[in-house]
Design an enzyme around this catalytic site. Structure first.
Site, PDB file in Angstrom:
ATOM      1  N   SER A 178     -64.745  14.059 -15.174  1.00 19.80           N
ATOM      2  CA  SER A 178     -63.390  13.494 -15.187  1.00 19.80           C
ATOM      3  C   SER A 178     -62.900  13.335 -13.750  1.00 19.80           C
ATOM      4  O   SER A 178     -63.354  14.054 -12.849  1.00 19.80           O
ATOM      5  CB  SER A 178     -62.481  14.468 -15.928  1.00 19.80           C
ATOM      6  OG  SER A 178     -61.137  14.209 -15.642  1.00 19.80           O
ATOM      7  N   TYR A 194     -59.318  22.655 -17.443  1.00 21.07           N
ATOM      8  CA  TYR A 194     -60.114  21.453 -17.771  1.00 21.07           C
ATOM      9  C   TYR A 194     -60.755  20.887 -16.507  1.00 21.07           C
ATOM     10  O   TYR A 194     -61.963  20.639 -16.452  1.00 21.07           O
ATOM     11  CB  TYR A 194     -59.202  20.423 -18.437  1.00 21.07           C
ATOM     12  CG  TYR A 194     -59.870  19.086 -18.709  1.00 21.07           C
ATOM     13  CD1 TYR A 194     -60.766  18.930 -19.765  1.00 21.07           C
ATOM     14  CD2 TYR A 194     -59.595  17.972 -17.900  1.00 21.07           C
ATOM     15  CE1 TYR A 194     -61.376  17.703 -20.009  1.00 21.07           C
ATOM     16  CE2 TYR A 194     -60.198  16.747 -18.144  1.00 21.07           C
ATOM     17  CZ  TYR A 194     -61.087  16.616 -19.198  1.00 21.07           C
ATOM     18  OH  TYR A 194     -61.697  15.401 -19.430  1.00 21.07           O
TER      19      TYR A 194
END
Ligand SMILES: NC(=O)c1ccc[n+]([C@@H]2O[C@H](COP(=O)([O-])OP(=O)(O)OC[C@H]3O[C@@H](n4cnc5c(N)ncnc54)[C@H](OP(=O)(O)O)[C@@H]3O)[C@@H](O)[C@H]2O)c1
Length: 231
Positions: A133, A149
């Protein structure tokens, strides 16, 4: 000869779209996720090319069964797309240690485990694509609430560099794609109302092309795939 690809997290979102696109390109797909029904529906689109193997990647026994099935039924693997993942959106002060453990487990350890277990099954000139990401990309602007995350995705990015070095003697290339925002269930659940500039189908098309050809141009690279920063 047809190529064979394993796609984790194929029950919805980006993984499902990547599986569909690769099957359209005549790639044999092994589609992995926990949810049986959407996986079976995916399989029905092209039962000759798509095989659903419901698997919880955090469960060792489940992964053992998957590896056995692959060893018994396939000649070898050309592409592994480690796409399965989860996102917890919570301020740092509220993140519990269990939240941290679960993010590292879902976004890093699952990819480590399946890649390691499949090492002897990769064909020559194979490609492992780790779906990271922009949150896990050094120097990108960071979103509040995504510490666990983003840290887990950052670890996945660096793992890709490490594996490219260690696996070069197996003739396996490894790259990480750091995605910006894509319109999927994960994004909608974490950021209700946010509209991403890219659809799951568009990203699936990009990832499938990259999985097939990217290792002719990149190895051990952490590549941002984003129109804007940080989204
Ligand atoms: N959407 C975005 O904006 C965005 C941006 C950057 C990066 N990403 C990354 O892109 C990947 C795909 O994201 P997405 O938006 O398509 O997410 P999604 O719609 O939530 O899909 C996640 C997939 O992972 C599977 N999965 C989760 N835990 C699993 C486990 N333990 N075992 C097997 N499968 C598991 C889920 O299936 P089951 O629940 O059926 O198991 C599902 O198929 C993720 O790694 C995500 O972090 C997404």
């Amino acid at each position: 000869m047809k190529k064979t690809a394993i796609i984790t997290g194929a029950s919805r979102g980006i993984g499902m779209q990547t599986a569909k696109t690769l099957a359209e390109k005549e790639v044999q797909i092994i589609a992995i996720a926990r949810s049986k029904k959407p996986l079976r529906n995916l399989e029905q689109i092209n039962p000759d090319l798509i095989t659903a193997v419901p698997t919880d990647l955090t469960d060792e026994e489940s992964v053992n069964d998957l590896v056995l099935l692959l060893e018994q039924n396939y000649d070898g693997i050309d592409i592994l797309i480690n796409n399965a993942g989860a996102l917890i959106n919570k301020p740092f002060e509220d993140l519990t240690l269990d939240d941290w453990r679960s993010q590292i487990e879902s976004n890093l350890i699952t990819a480590v485990h399946i890649t390691q277990r499949l090492l002897n099954s990769f064909n020559k000139n194979s490609h492992v694509v780790n779906i990271s990401s922009m949150g896990g990309y050094q120097g990108s602007a960071k979103f509040p609430g995504l510490a666990a995350y983003s840290a887990s995705k950052g670890a996945l990015s660096i793992l890709s560099e490490c594996l490219a070095t260690e696996l070069s003697n197996h003739s396996i290339s490894v790259n990480a794609l750091c995605l910006g925002a894509v319109q999927t269930g994960m994004l909608e659940e974490a950021f209700p109302g946010f509209e991403a500039p890219v659809s799951a189908s568009e990203m699936g098309t990009y990832i499938s092309e990259f999985a097939l050809t990217g290792h002719s141009f990149y190895n051990g690279k952490i590549l941002p795939v984003s129109l804007t920063d940080p989204e």
